[in-house]
Enzyme design. Structure first.
Site, PDB file in Angstrom:
ATOM      1  CB  CYS A  88      13.657   8.180   9.086  1.00 45.53           C
ATOM      2  SG  CYS A  88      14.592   7.033   8.054  1.00 45.53           S
ATOM      3  CB  THR A 121       7.092   7.323  16.298  1.00 51.96           C
ATOM      4  OG1 THR A 121       8.448   7.102  15.871  1.00 51.96           O
ATOM      5  CG2 THR A 121       6.895   6.703  17.677  1.00 51.96           C
ATOM      6  N   GLY A 175       7.279   4.479   8.610  1.00 50.14           N
ATOM      7  CA  GLY A 175       6.499   5.713   8.690  1.00 50.14           C
ATOM      8  C   GLY A 175       6.705   6.353  10.046  1.00 50.14           C
ATOM      9  CE  LYS A 189      -1.364   2.672   3.032  1.00 49.56           C
ATOM     10  NZ  LYS A 189      -1.035   3.917   2.276  1.00 49.56           N
ATOM     11  CD  GLU A 193      13.379  -0.261   9.954  1.00 46.21           C
ATOM     12  OE1 GLU A 193      13.973   0.703  10.460  1.00 46.21           O
ATOM     13  OE2 GLU A 193      13.778  -1.433  10.053  1.00 46.21           O
ATOM     14  N   GLY A 206       3.114   3.964  13.760  1.00 42.84           N
ATOM     15  CA  GLY A 206       3.739   2.696  14.175  1.00 42.84           C
ATOM     16  C   GLY A 206       3.145   2.157  15.464  1.00 42.84           C
ATOM     17  CD  GLU A 235      10.786  12.006  12.121  1.00 44.93           C
ATOM     18  OE1 GLU A 235       9.605  11.611  12.168  1.00 44.93           O
ATOM     19  OE2 GLU A 235      11.712  11.304  11.693  1.00 44.93           O
TER      20      GLU A 235
HETATM   21  P1  NAD Z   1       2.936   8.145   8.102  1.00 42.91           P
HETATM   22  O1  NAD Z   1       3.143   7.325   9.308  1.00 42.91           O
HETATM   23  O2  NAD Z   1       1.905   9.217   8.157  1.00 42.91           O
HETATM   24  O3  NAD Z   1       2.543   7.237   6.858  1.00 42.91           O
HETATM   25  C1  NAD Z   1       3.369   6.183   6.411  1.00 42.91           C
HETATM   26  C2  NAD Z   1       2.543   5.208   5.613  1.00 42.91           C
HETATM   27  O4  NAD Z   1       1.638   4.548   6.489  1.00 42.91           O
HETATM   28  C3  NAD Z   1       1.661   5.832   4.539  1.00 42.91           C
HETATM   29  O5  NAD Z   1       1.570   4.888   3.478  1.00 42.91           O
HETATM   30  C4  NAD Z   1       0.321   5.992   5.248  1.00 42.91           C
HETATM   31  O6  NAD Z   1      -0.760   6.028   4.348  1.00 42.91           O
HETATM   32  C5  NAD Z   1       0.281   4.755   6.104  1.00 42.91           C
HETATM   33  N1  NAD Z   1      -0.411   4.840   7.381  1.00 42.91           N
HETATM   34  C6  NAD Z   1      -0.479   5.894   8.233  1.00 42.91           C
HETATM   35  N2  NAD Z   1      -1.143   5.547   9.346  1.00 42.91           N
HETATM   36  C7  NAD Z   1      -1.494   4.238   9.207  1.00 42.91           C
HETATM   37  C8  NAD Z   1      -2.192   3.305  10.028  1.00 42.91           C
HETATM   38  N3  NAD Z   1      -2.657   3.646  11.231  1.00 42.91           N
HETATM   39  N4  NAD Z   1      -2.367   2.044   9.564  1.00 42.91           N
HETATM   40  C9  NAD Z   1      -1.877   1.684   8.356  1.00 42.91           C
HETATM   41  N5  NAD Z   1      -1.223   2.525   7.529  1.00 42.91           N
HETATM   42  C10 NAD Z   1      -1.033   3.783   7.956  1.00 42.91           C
HETATM   43  O7  NAD Z   1       4.372   8.730   7.733  1.00 42.91           O
HETATM   44  P2  NAD Z   1       4.761   9.675   6.535  1.00 42.91           P
HETATM   45  O8  NAD Z   1       4.420  11.082   6.909  1.00 42.91           O
HETATM   46  O9  NAD Z   1       4.280   9.139   5.249  1.00 42.91           O
HETATM   47  O10 NAD Z   1       6.373   9.485   6.537  1.00 42.91           O
HETATM   48  C11 NAD Z   1       7.205  10.198   7.361  1.00 42.91           C
HETATM   49  C12 NAD Z   1       7.594   9.374   8.569  1.00 42.91           C
HETATM   50  O11 NAD Z   1       8.233   8.170   8.159  1.00 42.91           O
HETATM   51  C13 NAD Z   1       8.624  10.084   9.426  1.00 42.91           C
HETATM   52  O12 NAD Z   1       8.267   9.949  10.785  1.00 42.91           O
HETATM   53  C14 NAD Z   1       9.907   9.332   9.143  1.00 42.91           C
HETATM   54  O13 NAD Z   1      10.862   9.402  10.161  1.00 42.91           O
HETATM   55  C15 NAD Z   1       9.415   7.961   8.911  1.00 42.91           C
HETATM   56  N6  NAD Z   1      10.409   7.179   8.142  1.00 42.91           N
HETATM   57  C16 NAD Z   1      11.128   6.211   8.784  1.00 42.91           C
HETATM   58  C17 NAD Z   1      12.085   5.486   8.105  1.00 42.91           C
HETATM   59  C18 NAD Z   1      12.861   4.404   8.794  1.00 42.91           C
HETATM   60  O14 NAD Z   1      13.400   3.548   8.096  1.00 42.91           O
HETATM   61  N7  NAD Z   1      12.957   4.373  10.112  1.00 42.91           N
HETATM   62  C19 NAD Z   1      12.301   5.737   6.759  1.00 42.91           C
HETATM   63  C20 NAD Z   1      11.570   6.725   6.129  1.00 42.91           C
HETATM   64  C21 NAD Z   1      10.600   7.442   6.829  1.00 42.91           C
END
Ligand code: NAD
Length: 484
Positions: free
Chosen positions: A286, A232, A230, A178, A252, A235, A386
């Site tokens: 991240c 925290t 995505g 997704k 992650e 997550g 962050e």
């Molecule tokens: P986000 O958590 O809003 O979304 C990430 C993904 O998850 C998207 O596809 C979103 O549609 C989906 N999503 C969101 N909430 C969900 C839920 N409750 N259930 C299922 N799916 C859900 O994050 P973002 O704004 O897209 O990305 C930025 C974040 O990602 C930052 O916090 C960044 O640090 C983190 N990130 C971490 C790493 C790592 O490897 N540790 C790498 C890249 C980005």
């Protein structure tokens, strides 16, 4: 050529969406719509999970030998290698990463992951025999987990999709991806390459959608494991659902990494390094080293050098090869970063470079000015939360112990760096900071080694044999009765 699409990749074919809802992909630079694609609904996810379930329960993929799967993934790798520039361009178009970054990390790095995982899979102990305690031997097998939900974010969409799909495939799983709603386009190209490589129908299925549909996928009874990258906050929610349902999960998540500048560091080289490690992908990374720790003795020199470096960075059109800082992915992200810049000023930090308002010479696009704050206390919110944009905080430390204490004074533990003329002193600091990856005078990701977070930065690891193992279940077989 239009980038519009009207179908999802489900069960090895381009499947019509269940609803007429669409996602508009908008260029963060021009603010113009660059593509329209279908937006996935719960019904589309149900179809994708059903296809992946059938492919896992009845299809050939999990039953093939690791060598047979390696052959297909090797073909995928060859096809992927031929399309790196196209993939990098697509990602710059959809989320605004500077093309210099895209042509390094958005497609070459995923391809390097594929190659690294192929090597790891060739040497992986899929089935081993050990001397037993009760009988002469025990067989230990690593079998696929089942149907994997892969959920990547928008900032490094292929990097975080390939890091899940490829080890999942090599281990014999089937997958539903997704993509984030901001970045669906790269996954269409990936689907074409997987199909051309001969990945059987239903083994990889792709439905771009937003958070609610993501929640439906995570909670779906047909899913055995969730692999998520995505925020925290998301997550935690996903972990709660997986905990309740006893699904395998790897996470992650976010970071607030510290770059510790020791007094013996070569300041010019450190600044050159920080341009990348602190501000890569316009700060939307991240692992970005957004807390810069400088000793009180060296503080003014570090602030001055950083101010000069950051104010000299080229901000603008991400398609221009000279650009170092592009726009934020979306208006909401631009507003979020600007709120943090205002908050830093309210908290009493000293604005040295940047601040709110459009960068010089730009009158549209979701840009923010690269910003440096000095006199930041590590307890301030700009030092703890962050921001996910080009905003750096310089924090003073008393001595090396204090620097390590400040680096560790964070809910996160994703990455870190130390900058020093003494590699041994650097290694000593590297061993003391609680983070999943650490660089001495550099920051990189070597796909031979595990990547992931301590503390609120995640659970589990990607890359290395450890990353492949996350897509396996362990089974012990006792081939003979023990001699009693
Ligand atoms: P986000 O958590 O809003 O979304 C990430 C993904 O998850 C998207 O596809 C979103 O549609 C989906 N999503 C969101 N909430 C969900 C839920 N409750 N259930 C299922 N799916 C859900 O994050 P973002 O704004 O897209 O990305 C930025 C974040 O990602 C930052 O916090 C960044 O640090 C983190 N990130 C971490 C790493 C790592 O490897 N540790 C790498 C890249 C980005």
């Amino acid at each position: 050529m239009t980038l519009d699409r009207d179908a999802f990749y489900i069960d090895g074919r381009w499947a019509a969406p269940a609803t007429s809802a669409t996602l508009q992909v908008v260029s963060p630079h021009s603010e113009q719509v660059v593509a329209t694609v279908p937006e996935g609904s719960a019904a589309d996810v149900d179809a994708a999970v059903a296809a992946a379930r059938r492919a896992f329960d009845e299809g050939p993929w999990p039953r093939m030998s690791p060598e047979e799967r390696i052959e297909v993934v090797q073909a995928f790798s060859g096809l992927y290698a031929a399309r790196l520039a196209e993939m990098a361009d697509l990602i710059t178009t959809e989320m605004g990463a500077p093309t210099s970054f895209s042509n390094l990390a958005q497609s070459p790095a995923p391809w390097m992951q594929i190659e690294a995982f192929l090597g790891i899979a060739r040497a992986f102990p899929w089935e081993e025999t050990r001397p037993g305690v009760l009988g002469p031997e025990v067989i230990v097998r690593r079998e696929p987990v089942g149907v994997v939900a892969a959920i990547p974010p928008w900032n490094v969409p292929q990097f975080t999709t390939i890091s899940k799909v490829v080890p999942a495939l090599l281990a014999g799983n089937t997958v539903v991806v997704k993509p984030a709603p901001e970045t669906p386009l790269d996954t269409y190209l990936m689907a074409e390459l997987l199909e051309e490589a001969g990945v059987p129908a239903g083994v990889v299925n792709i439905v771009a959608a937003g958070r609610e549909v993501g929640e439906h996928l995570v909670a779906h009874p047909g899913i055995d494991k969730v692999a998520f990258t995505g925020s925290t906050a998301a997550g935690r929610k996903i972990a709660a659902v997986c905990g309740e349902q006893l699904k395998r999960v790897s996470l992650e998540l976010g970071g607030k990494s510290a770059a510790i500048v020791l007094d013996d560091a070569d300041l010019a080289a450190t600044m050159e390094g920080l341009k990348f490690v602190a501000l890569m992908n316009s700060g939307q990374a991240c692992v970005a080293q957004t807390r810069i720790l400088a000793s009180r003795a060296n503080y003014d020199a570090v602030v001055e050098a950083l101010a000069e470096t950051v104010s000299g960075m080229v901000v603008g059109d991400p398609a221009d090869p000279a650009t170092e800082i592009g726009p934020m992915v979306a208006q909401r992200q631009q507003e979020r970063v600007e709120k943090y810049i205002a908050l830093g000023q309210e908290e009493g930090a000293r604005l040295v470079v940047g601040g709110n308002g459009m960068p010089d010479g730009l009158d549209r696009g979701w840009y923010v000015r690269p910003t440096v704050f000095a006199d930041v206390d590590n307890r301030m919110r700009i030092a703890q939360e962050e921001i996910f944009g080009p905003v750096l905080s310089v924090i003073a430390y008393d001595d090396v112990d204090d620097a390590v204490r400040i680096a560790n004074d964070s809910d996160y533990g994703l990455a870190g760096t130390v900058w020093t003329g003494d590699p041994e002193a650097g290694l000593d600091v590297a061993r003391r900071v609680r983070a999943g990856t650490y660089g001495v005078n550099t920051y990189t990701m070597d796909f031979a080694a595990p990547f992931g977070g301590f503390k609120a930065s995640g659970i589990g690891r990607e890359f290395g044999p450890e990353g492949l193992a996350q897509y396996t279940e362990l089974k012990a077989i006792y081939p003979t009765a023990p001699a009693m």
